[in-house]
Motif scaffolding. Structure first.
Motif, PDB file in Angstrom:
ATOM      1  N   ILE A  75       0.649  -0.974  -0.122  1.00 46.90           N
ATOM      2  CA  ILE A  75       0.037   0.241  -0.106  1.00 46.90           C
ATOM      3  C   ILE A  75       0.243   1.071   0.071  1.00 46.90           C
ATOM      4  CG2 ILE A  75      -2.231  -1.449   1.261  1.00 46.90           C
ATOM      5  CD1 ILE A  75      -1.254   0.054   3.590  1.00 46.90           C
ATOM      6  N   LEU A  76       2.276   1.373  -0.005  1.00 50.12           N
ATOM      7  CA  LEU A  76       3.344   2.057   0.063  1.00 50.12           C
ATOM      8  C   LEU A  76       3.568   2.432  -1.577  1.00 50.12           C
ATOM      9  CD1 LEU A  76       5.626   1.278   2.592  1.00 50.12           C
ATOM     10  CD2 LEU A  76       3.889   3.328   3.009  1.00 50.12           C
ATOM     11  N   THR A  77       2.953   1.728  -2.643  1.00 51.73           N
ATOM     12  CA  THR A  77       3.215   1.473  -3.727  1.00 51.73           C
ATOM     13  C   THR A  77       1.797   2.538  -4.798  1.00 51.73           C
ATOM     14  OG1 THR A  77       2.369  -0.500  -4.727  1.00 51.73           O
ATOM     15  CG2 THR A  77       4.880  -0.353  -3.622  1.00 51.73           C
ATOM     16  N   TYR A 123      -0.609  -0.499  -5.669  1.00 52.36           N
ATOM     17  CA  TYR A 123      -1.679  -0.603  -4.567  1.00 52.36           C
ATOM     18  C   TYR A 123      -1.970   0.133  -3.501  1.00 52.36           C
ATOM     19  CZ  TYR A 123       0.149  -4.921  -6.376  1.00 52.36           C
ATOM     20  OH  TYR A 123       0.168  -6.606  -6.914  1.00 52.36           O
ATOM     21  N   GLY A 124      -2.133   1.246  -3.350  1.00 57.02           N
ATOM     22  CA  GLY A 124      -2.302   2.363  -2.694  1.00 57.02           C
ATOM     23  C   GLY A 124      -3.495   2.828  -2.931  1.00 57.02           C
ATOM     24  N   ALA A 125      -4.482   3.111  -4.046  1.00 60.51           N
ATOM     25  CA  ALA A 125      -5.524   4.038  -3.918  1.00 60.51           C
ATOM     26  C   ALA A 125      -5.464   5.259  -3.511  1.00 60.51           C
ATOM     27  CB  ALA A 125      -6.575   2.997  -3.000  1.00 60.51           C
ATOM     28  N   GLY A 126      -4.713   5.631  -4.447  1.00 63.81           N
ATOM     29  CA  GLY A 126      -3.738   7.143  -3.975  1.00 63.81           C
ATOM     30  C   GLY A 126      -3.841   7.452  -2.297  1.00 63.81           C
ATOM     31  N   MET A 127      -3.765   6.154  -1.994  1.00 67.11           N
ATOM     32  CA  MET A 127      -3.522   6.683  -0.498  1.00 67.11           C
ATOM     33  C   MET A 127      -2.240   6.625  -0.077  1.00 67.11           C
ATOM     34  SD  MET A 127      -5.605   7.945   2.357  1.00 67.11           S
ATOM     35  CE  MET A 127      -6.797   8.254   1.438  1.00 67.11           C
ATOM     36  N   GLN A 128      -1.278   5.639  -1.035  1.00 66.10           N
ATOM     37  CA  GLN A 128       0.442   5.451  -0.675  1.00 66.10           C
ATOM     38  C   GLN A 128       1.449   6.775  -0.172  1.00 66.10           C
ATOM     39  OE1 GLN A 128      -1.375   5.281  -3.394  1.00 66.10           O
ATOM     40  NE2 GLN A 128      -0.012   6.176  -5.643  1.00 66.10           N
ATOM     41  N   TYR A 129       0.763   8.114  -1.029  1.00 69.98           N
ATOM     42  CA  TYR A 129       1.559   9.042  -0.562  1.00 69.98           C
ATOM     43  C   TYR A 129       1.898   9.944   1.065  1.00 69.98           C
ATOM     44  CZ  TYR A 129       1.475   9.674  -5.988  1.00 69.98           C
ATOM     45  OH  TYR A 129       1.357   9.407  -6.905  1.00 69.98           O
ATOM     46  N   LEU A 180       0.897   7.046   3.398  1.00 61.98           N
ATOM     47  CA  LEU A 180       1.398   6.414   3.777  1.00 61.98           C
ATOM     48  C   LEU A 180       3.008   6.499   4.239  1.00 61.98           C
ATOM     49  CD1 LEU A 180      -1.678   3.363   3.129  1.00 61.98           C
ATOM     50  CD2 LEU A 180      -0.993   4.352   4.998  1.00 61.98           C
ATOM     51  N   ARG A 181       3.950   6.990   2.912  1.00 60.81           N
ATOM     52  CA  ARG A 181       4.493   6.471   2.623  1.00 60.81           C
ATOM     53  C   ARG A 181       5.685   8.207   4.359  1.00 60.81           C
ATOM     54  NH1 ARG A 181       4.995   7.484  -3.738  1.00 60.81           N
ATOM     55  NH2 ARG A 181       4.606   5.604  -4.137  1.00 60.81           N
ATOM     56  N   GLU A 182       4.458   9.423   4.459  1.00 57.85           N
ATOM     57  CA  GLU A 182       5.267   9.602   5.445  1.00 57.85           C
ATOM     58  C   GLU A 182       5.296   9.058   6.484  1.00 57.85           C
ATOM     59  OE1 GLU A 182       5.371  13.363   5.270  1.00 57.85           O
ATOM     60  OE2 GLU A 182       5.827  13.164   3.339  1.00 57.85           O
ATOM     61  N   ARG A 183       4.163   7.864   6.737  1.00 59.17           N
ATOM     62  CA  ARG A 183       4.379   7.879   8.319  1.00 59.17           C
ATOM     63  C   ARG A 183       4.855   5.973   8.226  1.00 59.17           C
ATOM     64  NH1 ARG A 183       0.105   8.027  12.554  1.00 59.17           N
ATOM     65  NH2 ARG A 183       2.044   8.286  13.639  1.00 59.17           N
ATOM     66  N   GLN A 184       5.256   5.481   6.931  1.00 57.77           N
ATOM     67  CA  GLN A 184       5.663   4.310   6.922  1.00 57.77           C
ATOM     68  C   GLN A 184       6.644   3.604   7.769  1.00 57.77           C
ATOM     69  OE1 GLN A 184       8.281   3.841   3.789  1.00 57.77           O
ATOM     70  NE2 GLN A 184       8.842   5.719   3.453  1.00 57.77           N
ATOM     71  N   HIS A 185       7.307   4.421   8.763  1.00 56.80           N
ATOM     72  CA  HIS A 185       8.522   3.636   9.784  1.00 56.80           C
ATOM     73  C   HIS A 185       7.081   3.766  11.395  1.00 56.80           C
ATOM     74  CE1 HIS A 185      12.062   4.530   8.277  1.00 56.80           C
ATOM     75  NE2 HIS A 185      11.762   6.169   7.935  1.00 56.80           N
ATOM     76  N   GLU A 186       5.843   3.766  11.041  1.00 53.95           N
ATOM     77  CA  GLU A 186       5.127   3.307  12.144  1.00 53.95           C
ATOM     78  C   GLU A 186       3.992   2.212  11.564  1.00 53.95           C
ATOM     79  OE1 GLU A 186       5.660   7.250  15.264  1.00 53.95           O
ATOM     80  OE2 GLU A 186       4.529   7.791  12.874  1.00 53.95           O
ATOM     81  N   LEU A 187       4.273   2.401  10.940  1.00 55.47           N
ATOM     82  CA  LEU A 187       2.765   1.316   9.762  1.00 55.47           C
ATOM     83  C   LEU A 187       3.662  -0.418   9.494  1.00 55.47           C
ATOM     84  CD1 LEU A 187       0.650   0.411   7.777  1.00 55.47           C
ATOM     85  CD2 LEU A 187       2.613   1.386   5.869  1.00 55.47           C
ATOM     86  N   TYR A 188       2.694  -1.744  10.106  1.00 56.49           N
ATOM     87  CA  TYR A 188       3.049  -2.882  10.717  1.00 56.49           C
ATOM     88  C   TYR A 188       2.507  -3.664   9.794  1.00 56.49           C
ATOM     89  CZ  TYR A 188       6.424  -0.888  14.344  1.00 56.49           C
ATOM     90  OH  TYR A 188       7.008   0.232  14.846  1.00 56.49           O
ATOM     91  N   GLY A 189       2.315  -4.810   9.758  1.00 54.13           N
ATOM     92  CA  GLY A 189       1.482  -6.108   9.855  1.00 54.13           C
ATOM     93  C   GLY A 189       1.592  -7.180  10.579  1.00 54.13           C
ATOM     94  N   ILE A 190       0.124  -7.198  10.328  1.00 54.71           N
ATOM     95  CA  ILE A 190      -0.321  -8.706  10.948  1.00 54.71           C
ATOM     96  C   ILE A 190      -0.998  -9.556  10.623  1.00 54.71           C
ATOM     97  CG2 ILE A 190      -0.834  -9.371  13.578  1.00 54.71           C
ATOM     98  CD1 ILE A 190       0.070  -7.127  14.607  1.00 54.71           C
TER      99      ILE A 190
END
Length: 363
Positions: A101-103, A106-112, A114-124
């Motif tokens: 979703i950073l790409t 797949y980011g649906a426009g929201m990737q920009y 999310l990239r601002e906070r990618q170091h606080e983004l996790y996957g479970i």
């Protein structure tokens, strides 16, 4: 209530305003001074976008609404973006989907955002309820089985095929599909190679509903290949369980799949998944041939990367080829059945994120 939660776990755009309310609307209330938030995104394409009038209705200050601002997205008020911007920690439902979703694809426009906070983004990965989806206890299947005694699986297959009016042959694999019949789930790929798949020595059980054109394709597959295909247009919980228990393989060629659950059910039932390598499918299904080429016998399924019909067809062919090598096939089945995707494991990871969010909030 007169008590302050340590954390509020928000899920998707419907709860996206809560982190904002904690930090803005109710910032005056000392009760919530230490309350953290975790924002979970299950599908970034659902963004909760509304008109400018929502600012008043939702009591959002106009100061937050401007081009590129924290609540504005493409001239709308986006609750999803609001949650992403104001929450303490973000997660989604698989590690691969968190990267995807950073790409731009797949980011649906929201990737920009999310990239601002990618170091606080996790996957479970989502957990599953093994009290409901367990071949040893499943109330919907006539023959129970386990990793130590697989005999019931073949009996379920015979039961299912007889019930469906399809011929039973233990040497002909049954491929199950339980899905929404839409392009996102890969039905456009199935349509591309339908005729080629029908030439293979296998059978199909398809269960689901969706777009008319894909429902009609499934109906036509059954009409023209009466000894190979059954399509149930609708949903039946009993039939879904039976399909998992009776099938030798399970096909999930999704264009994108944030997590996916059916491939996890399939692993538990010794039903070898054939998936596209995306999202949670990539995180839970390890291609047997790929890992075997590195000298590792840890594979539990088959996967393909290119979103092309020929890639799907090739993966199915590889699975059918290995199906006829019984010792190899049993190894693949048991590799999958041994995996633990219970909520216990996922819950432990969520507790870690709760602690991260609390630590950040309290500085």
């Amino acid at each position: 209530l007169s008590w302050a939660p340590d954390i509020i776990h928000c899920n998707d755009w419907q709860t996206g305003l809560i982190p904002l309310y904690i930090k803005d609307n109710y910032s005056w209330d000392k009760l919530f001074a230490n309350t953290a938030s975790l924002f979970t995104i299950h599908n970034v394409a659902y963004q909760g976008r509304f008109g400018h009038g929502t600012l008043t209705n939702a009591e959002i200050t106009n100061d937050l609404y401007y081009p590129g601002g924290p609540v504005e997205f493409e001239n709308t008020v986006s609750f999803l973006k609001t949650g992403i911007v104001f929450t303490d920690i973000i997660n989604t439902v698989s590690e691969t989907y968190a990267r995807e979703i950073l790409t731009n694809e797949y980011g649906a426009g929201m990737q920009y955002v999310l990239r601002e906070r990618q170091h606080e983004l996790y996957g479970i990965i989502n957990g599953v309820d093994y009290e409901v989806w367990n071949p040893e206890t499943d109330k919907y299947i006539p023959h129970h089985f386990s990793i130590n005694d697989l005999s019931g699986k073949s009996r379920n297959k015979k039961f299912q095929l007889t019930r469906l009016g399809l011929p039973f042959d233990e040497n002909v694999p049954l491929i199950g599909i339980v899905s929404r019949m839409v392009a996102q789930k890969g039905f456009d790929l199935i349509a591309q190679v339908m005729n080629e798949l029908m030439k293979l020595d296998c059978q199909f059980m398809i269960l689901g509903t969706g777009e008319d054109k894909y429902e009609n394709i499934c109906r036509s597959m059954e009409f023209y290949y009466k000894d190979k295909v059954r399509a149930y247009i609708g949903y039946s919980n009993e039939l879904a369980h039976l399909t998992e228990a009776a099938s030798d393989m399970f096909l999930m060629p999704s264009h994108y799949e944030p997590c996916g659950l059916n491939q996890i059910y399939s692993l538990k039932y010794g039903t070898v998944p054939i998936v596209r390598k995306t999202g949670g499918l990539a995180d839970t299904v390890q291609d047997w041939n790929e890992y075997n080429s590195y000298g590792m016998d840890v594979g539990n399924g088959y996967s393909f990367e290119a979103y092309e019909g020929f890639a799907l067809e090739n993966a199915v062919k590889r699975a059918i080829n290995d199906f006829h090598n019984k010792p190899v096939w049993e190894k693949i089945m048991k590799n999958g059945m041994a995996r633990d995707y219970s909520w216990r494991k996922s819950a432990e990871k969520y507790v870690e994120l709760y602690n991260k969010a609390i630590s950040k909030r309290r500085g």
